[in-house]
Design a protein around this motif. Structure first.
Motif, PDB file in Angstrom:
ATOM      1  N   ASN A 102      16.894  41.735 -57.136  1.00 36.41           N
ATOM      2  CA  ASN A 102      16.099  42.391 -56.099  1.00 36.41           C
ATOM      3  C   ASN A 102      15.745  41.417 -54.977  1.00 36.41           C
ATOM      4  OD1 ASN A 102      14.560  44.477 -54.902  1.00 36.41           O
ATOM      5  ND2 ASN A 102      12.696  43.615 -55.783  1.00 36.41           N
ATOM      6  N   GLU A 103      15.350  40.193 -55.351  1.00 36.21           N
ATOM      7  CA  GLU A 103      14.957  39.201 -54.356  1.00 36.21           C
ATOM      8  C   GLU A 103      16.149  38.747 -53.528  1.00 36.21           C
ATOM      9  OE1 GLU A 103      11.979  37.982 -52.486  1.00 36.21           O
ATOM     10  OE2 GLU A 103      11.468  38.675 -54.513  1.00 36.21           O
ATOM     11  N   LEU A 104      17.287  38.519 -54.181  1.00 36.42           N
ATOM     12  CA  LEU A 104      18.491  38.115 -53.448  1.00 36.42           C
ATOM     13  C   LEU A 104      18.949  39.233 -52.508  1.00 36.42           C
ATOM     14  CD1 LEU A 104      20.555  36.282 -56.235  1.00 36.42           C
ATOM     15  CD2 LEU A 104      19.177  35.268 -54.425  1.00 36.42           C
ATOM     16  N   GLY A 105      18.778  40.472 -52.924  1.00 39.27           N
ATOM     17  CA  GLY A 105      19.133  41.590 -52.053  1.00 39.27           C
ATOM     18  C   GLY A 105      18.310  41.606 -50.777  1.00 39.27           C
ATOM     19  N   ARG A 106      17.015  41.324 -50.911  1.00 38.82           N
ATOM     20  CA  ARG A 106      16.148  41.278 -49.731  1.00 38.82           C
ATOM     21  C   ARG A 106      16.564  40.156 -48.781  1.00 38.82           C
ATOM     22  NH1 ARG A 106      10.026  41.954 -52.232  1.00 38.82           N
ATOM     23  NH2 ARG A 106      10.300  44.063 -53.106  1.00 38.82           N
ATOM     24  N   LEU A 107      16.849  38.971 -49.345  1.00 35.30           N
ATOM     25  CA  LEU A 107      17.263  37.847 -48.508  1.00 35.30           C
ATOM     26  C   LEU A 107      18.602  38.132 -47.839  1.00 35.30           C
ATOM     27  CD1 LEU A 107      16.216  34.885 -50.843  1.00 35.30           C
ATOM     28  CD2 LEU A 107      15.088  35.616 -48.736  1.00 35.30           C
ATOM     29  N   ALA A 108      19.519  38.785 -48.562  1.00 36.89           N
ATOM     30  CA  ALA A 108      20.816  39.119 -47.975  1.00 36.89           C
ATOM     31  C   ALA A 108      20.642  40.066 -46.790  1.00 36.89           C
ATOM     32  CB  ALA A 108      21.716  39.742 -49.037  1.00 36.89           C
ATOM     33  N   SER A 109      19.750  41.033 -46.929  1.00 42.45           N
ATOM     34  CA  SER A 109      19.489  41.967 -45.823  1.00 42.45           C
ATOM     35  C   SER A 109      18.895  41.237 -44.627  1.00 42.45           C
ATOM     36  CB  SER A 109      18.541  43.069 -46.287  1.00 42.45           C
ATOM     37  OG  SER A 109      19.112  43.815 -47.338  1.00 42.45           O
ATOM     38  N   TYR A 110      18.004  40.256 -44.896  1.00 46.61           N
ATOM     39  CA  TYR A 110      17.358  39.512 -43.817  1.00 46.61           C
ATOM     40  C   TYR A 110      18.375  38.696 -43.021  1.00 46.61           C
ATOM     41  CZ  TYR A 110      14.396  36.038 -41.532  1.00 46.61           C
ATOM     42  OH  TYR A 110      13.809  35.220 -40.606  1.00 46.61           O
ATOM     43  N   PHE A 111      19.311  38.029 -43.746  1.00 45.75           N
ATOM     44  CA  PHE A 111      20.274  37.158 -43.069  1.00 45.75           C
ATOM     45  C   PHE A 111      21.527  37.906 -42.590  1.00 45.75           C
ATOM     46  CE2 PHE A 111      17.861  33.878 -45.304  1.00 45.75           C
ATOM     47  CZ  PHE A 111      17.795  32.875 -44.342  1.00 45.75           C
ATOM     48  N   GLN A 112      21.669  39.179 -42.944  1.00 46.48           N
ATOM     49  CA  GLN A 112      22.896  39.875 -42.596  1.00 46.48           C
ATOM     50  C   GLN A 112      23.080  39.991 -41.080  1.00 46.48           C
ATOM     51  OE1 GLN A 112      25.315  40.962 -44.980  1.00 46.48           O
ATOM     52  NE2 GLN A 112      26.416  40.848 -43.015  1.00 46.48           N
ATOM     53  N   GLY A 113      21.953  40.116 -40.344  1.00 45.41           N
ATOM     54  CA  GLY A 113      22.054  40.201 -38.889  1.00 45.41           C
ATOM     55  C   GLY A 113      22.678  38.956 -38.299  1.00 45.41           C
ATOM     56  N   LEU A 114      22.246  37.756 -38.779  1.00 42.17           N
ATOM     57  CA  LEU A 114      22.843  36.512 -38.314  1.00 42.17           C
ATOM     58  C   LEU A 114      24.290  36.393 -38.772  1.00 42.17           C
ATOM     59  CD1 LEU A 114      19.889  34.028 -39.009  1.00 42.17           C
ATOM     60  CD2 LEU A 114      20.599  34.963 -36.798  1.00 42.17           C
ATOM     61  N   ALA A 115      24.558  36.860 -39.994  1.00 42.01           N
ATOM     62  CA  ALA A 115      25.914  36.757 -40.529  1.00 42.01           C
ATOM     63  C   ALA A 115      26.879  37.634 -39.751  1.00 42.01           C
ATOM     64  CB  ALA A 115      25.918  37.134 -42.007  1.00 42.01           C
ATOM     65  N   ASP A 116      26.410  38.793 -39.239  1.00 41.44           N
ATOM     66  CA  ASP A 116      27.291  39.709 -38.503  1.00 41.44           C
ATOM     67  C   ASP A 116      27.826  39.073 -37.227  1.00 41.44           C
ATOM     68  OD1 ASP A 116      26.996  41.619 -40.427  1.00 41.44           O
ATOM     69  OD2 ASP A 116      25.377  42.695 -39.390  1.00 41.44           O
ATOM     70  N   GLU A 117      27.078  38.150 -36.643  1.00 43.21           N
ATOM     71  CA  GLU A 117      27.534  37.498 -35.428  1.00 43.21           C
ATOM     72  C   GLU A 117      28.840  36.746 -35.638  1.00 43.21           C
ATOM     73  OE1 GLU A 117      24.421  35.015 -34.033  1.00 43.21           O
ATOM     74  OE2 GLU A 117      22.973  36.658 -33.739  1.00 43.21           O
ATOM     75  N   SER A 118      29.067  36.250 -36.877  1.00 43.02           N
ATOM     76  CA  SER A 118      30.301  35.523 -37.191  1.00 43.02           C
ATOM     77  C   SER A 118      31.230  36.342 -38.070  1.00 43.02           C
ATOM     78  CB  SER A 118      29.968  34.205 -37.895  1.00 43.02           C
ATOM     79  OG  SER A 118      29.152  33.388 -37.086  1.00 43.02           O
ATOM     80  N   GLY A 119      30.916  37.598 -38.241  1.00 43.86           N
ATOM     81  CA  GLY A 119      31.752  38.448 -39.081  1.00 43.86           C
ATOM     82  C   GLY A 119      31.691  38.077 -40.540  1.00 43.86           C
ATOM     83  N   ILE A 120      30.592  37.484 -40.956  1.00 44.75           N
ATOM     84  CA  ILE A 120      30.431  37.040 -42.351  1.00 44.75           C
ATOM     85  C   ILE A 120      29.651  38.110 -43.107  1.00 44.75           C
ATOM     86  CG2 ILE A 120      29.407  35.299 -43.863  1.00 44.75           C
ATOM     87  CD1 ILE A 120      29.797  33.274 -41.593  1.00 44.75           C
ATOM     88  N   SER A 121      30.073  38.397 -44.297  1.00 44.75           N
ATOM     89  CA  SER A 121      29.358  39.338 -45.163  1.00 44.75           C
ATOM     90  C   SER A 121      28.656  38.576 -46.289  1.00 44.75           C
ATOM     91  CB  SER A 121      30.321  40.373 -45.748  1.00 44.75           C
ATOM     92  OG  SER A 121      31.310  39.722 -46.548  1.00 44.75           O
ATOM     93  N   ILE A 122      27.573  39.151 -46.792  1.00 43.48           N
ATOM     94  CA  ILE A 122      26.799  38.527 -47.886  1.00 43.48           C
ATOM     95  C   ILE A 122      26.813  39.491 -49.065  1.00 43.48           C
ATOM     96  CG2 ILE A 122      24.583  37.578 -48.597  1.00 43.48           C
ATOM     97  CD1 ILE A 122      23.964  36.998 -45.679  1.00 43.48           C
ATOM     98  N   ASN A 123      27.274  38.995 -50.212  1.00 40.71           N
ATOM     99  CA  ASN A 123      27.421  39.817 -51.403  1.00 40.71           C
ATOM    100  C   ASN A 123      26.501  39.299 -52.509  1.00 40.71           C
ATOM    101  OD1 ASN A 123      28.541  41.819 -53.115  1.00 40.71           O
ATOM    102  ND2 ASN A 123      29.892  40.265 -54.020  1.00 40.71           N
ATOM    103  N   VAL A 124      25.813  40.195 -53.205  1.00 33.52           N
ATOM    104  CA  VAL A 124      24.886  39.829 -54.287  1.00 33.52           C
ATOM    105  C   VAL A 124      25.467  40.317 -55.606  1.00 33.52           C
ATOM    106  CG1 VAL A 124      22.572  40.101 -55.223  1.00 33.52           C
ATOM    107  CG2 VAL A 124      22.908  39.955 -52.740  1.00 33.52           C
ATOM    108  N   GLU A 125      25.492  39.427 -56.616  1.00 39.25           N
ATOM    109  CA  GLU A 125      26.023  39.775 -57.934  1.00 39.25           C
ATOM    110  C   GLU A 125      25.058  39.309 -59.023  1.00 39.25           C
ATOM    111  OE1 GLU A 125      29.808  38.010 -58.455  1.00 39.25           O
ATOM    112  OE2 GLU A 125      30.706  38.911 -56.659  1.00 39.25           O
ATOM    113  N   GLY A 126      25.045  40.023 -60.148  1.00 36.99           N
ATOM    114  CA  GLY A 126      24.307  39.605 -61.340  1.00 36.99           C
ATOM    115  C   GLY A 126      22.811  39.777 -61.207  1.00 36.99           C
ATOM    116  N   ASN A 127      22.127  39.403 -62.277  1.00 33.20           N
ATOM    117  CA  ASN A 127      20.668  39.499 -62.292  1.00 33.20           C
ATOM    118  C   ASN A 127      20.130  38.479 -63.283  1.00 33.20           C
ATOM    119  OD1 ASN A 127      18.132  40.305 -61.657  1.00 33.20           O
ATOM    120  ND2 ASN A 127      18.147  42.172 -62.914  1.00 33.20           N
ATOM    121  N   ALA A 128      18.882  38.088 -63.088  1.00 31.18           N
ATOM    122  CA  ALA A 128      18.214  37.137 -63.988  1.00 31.18           C
ATOM    123  C   ALA A 128      16.717  37.235 -63.757  1.00 31.18           C
ATOM    124  CB  ALA A 128      18.702  35.713 -63.736  1.00 31.18           C
ATOM    125  N   ALA A 129      15.947  36.942 -64.786  1.00 29.15           N
ATOM    126  CA  ALA A 129      14.485  36.853 -64.666  1.00 29.15           C
ATOM    127  C   ALA A 129      14.133  35.394 -64.429  1.00 29.15           C
ATOM    128  CB  ALA A 129      13.814  37.371 -65.926  1.00 29.15           C
TER     129      ALA A 129
END
Length: 476
Positions: free
Chosen positions: A326-353
């Motif tokens: 859940n936390e990595l998903g939020r961070l990925a959404s936050y940085f996705q705008g900056l990543a789009d400028e370079s055509g970079i995608s951010i992918n989240v996998e797995g889970n852990a407590a």
């Protein structure tokens, strides 16, 4: 006003050890002296008992040979002659009714009555006292004469000469104990003084070590094992101080260099702009450029303050269990705008407590994502992975890009370190992001690892499981 020189710890220790030697010797010699004194007193008393017991047997035979009480009274000179060679031995021979028949040295009835007051078993010596004899050892026995009459024989041995001998011996013991204790204390002083020479040597060596020669180490070769252990510990401390001093010096140099660059940019741009009249657009461009440099300086100062707090404080981490996916998903959404400028995608996998302080966790992962965005190939994918084992919860940030050279990998977490030898980065880069990541992981008693091969760079954060963590941690 002159100030008195402080006491030297080595000499205080020397005097205390010498005093301890003297007190120990005083105790040991006193116990030995008391034992010897008691042994001598017991032996002298035993000798007196043997003497009067022997005389008792002799006088018993003489009384029996006399045959009757009247003969004993008539022949008193026989008893006197026997005791002439035994000064201090007193005799009283009495009838069964207590009538004095013969005496030697006991002149009054009160004397022998006092000696007879405490009756003891016949033939066994006991302690007694009278006015004429003083303290003494006494023995008594009864003998039945051929006439059928009974004679009581009382012998006493004065303790005066024995006490006089013991008094002299007691003075000798006290004198010997005093002199012996002083001698042992003096010898202990000399021995301790010689034994503390290596300690003084360590002190002199340590006093010569200053900031400009932190590479020097204490040398105690051939010294006592105990001091070798101390010297080894001090040398290890000096190793740590030297490394810290080198890091501090490097940090100061890096800080001056990185702060000088934006300041020089601000100064030169402002001077050039002011060298002649400019248009409003040119002034606005200057202000916008200056604002970027100001922001860079602000970020640098904030990061430095954060590192200073984590280095010198003992924070109480308010750790909680974080849903990593859940936390990595939020961070990925936050940085996705900056990543789009370079055509970079951010992918989240797995889970852990993850057991961590939520704000610090976000800052560490955000720094790694920001670093990945700066070095990722346009059009590639940044992977955020979460996993866990029985001992650790792990977060991995992977980007595709140019490999980090093996010579740079051990240093990239140092403050202001950049793999680029020219040391010029973007205006947004302060060179402190990865150092902050490492500091956050140390606060959580975790680790951060990096691998860079085959065009893929991976940063891996290992957080200890919640049950293996302690709430208060000391940053290293």
């Amino acid at each position: 006003m002159s100030h008195a020189a402080p006491a030297k710890p080595a000499y205080v220790l020397l005097l205390r050890l010498a005093g301890a030697f003297a007190l120990a010797a005083l105790l040991v010699f006193s116990l030995m002296g008391a034992y010897l004194y008691r042994s001598l007193a017991h032996e002298l008393e035993r000798r007196d008992d043997v003497e009067i017991a022997g005389k008792l047997a002799q006088f018993g035979r003489l009384v029996t040979d006399a045959g009757s009480l009247s003969a004993v009274r008539r022949d008193q000179s026989v008893f006197h002659e026997v005791l002439l060679s035994h000064p201090g031995v007193y005799l009283a021979i009495l009838s069964e009714r207590g009538e004095l028949l013969a005496q030697h040295g006991i002149t009054t009835r009160a004397d022998y009555e006092a000696l007879l007051r405490q009756r003891h078993s016949p033939g066994f010596p006991y302690s007694c006292e009278s006015a004429s004899v003083g303290q003494a050892r006494c023995v008594m026995a009864a003998r039945k004469l051929p006439s059928g009459e009974v004679a009581q024989i009382l012998l006493s041995r004065s303790a005066a000469d024995r006490q006089s001998l013991l008094e002299g011996y007691r003075l000798d013991i006290l004198l010997a104990v005093a002199i012996g204790s002083l001698l042992v204390g003096a010898l202990g002083y000399l021995i301790t003084r010689r034994g503390l020479v290596p300690v003084k040597s360590i002190g002199r060596q340590a006093s010569r070590i200053e900031a400009h020669n932190l590479s020097e180490r204490l040398d105690i070769e051939g010294g006592p094992v105990e001091l070798q252990e101390i010297a080894t510990s001090v040398n290890r401390m000096l190793d740590r101080l030297e490394r810290a001093f080198v890091r501090l010096s490097q940090f100061s140099s890096d800080l001056a260099h990185d702060m000088r660059t934006p300041l020089a940019t601000l100064l030169s741009a402002s001077q050039i702009t002011l060298s002649r009249t400019r248009t409003i657009d040119e002034y606005e461009a200057l202000i916008e450029s200056n604002i970027e440099e100001y922001e860079r300086l602000q970020r640098m100062i904030e990061n430095m303050l954060f590192l200073a707090r984590t280095d010198n404080a003992q924070p109480l981490l308010n750790a909680s269990t974080i849903d990593a996916n859940n936390e990595l998903g939020r961070l990925a959404s936050y940085f996705q705008g900056l990543a789009d400028e370079s055509g970079i995608s951010i992918n989240v996998e797995g889970n852990a407590a993850v057991a961590a302080e939520s704000n610090l966790f976000r800052r560490a992962v955000s720094n790694l994502i920001s670093n990945a965005l700066q070095h990722a190939i346009p059009g590639s994918t940044i992977e955020l992975r979460a996993s866990e084992t029985s001992k650790h919860a792990s977060i991995e940030v992977v980007n595709a890009g140019e490999d980090i050279g093996p010579e740079h990998l051990p240093k990239i977490f140092e403050r202001f370190y950049r793999a680029d030898a020219s040391r010029h980065g973007s205006a947004k880069n302060t060179g402190l992001g990865l150092a902050i990541v490492k500091s956050i992981m140390q606060l959580h008693r975790g680790t951060v690892d990096v691998q860079s091969t085959a065009g893929r760079t991976s940063f891996l954060l290992h957080f200890p499981r919640a049950e293996e963590k302690t709430e208060r941690v000391q940053p290293t």
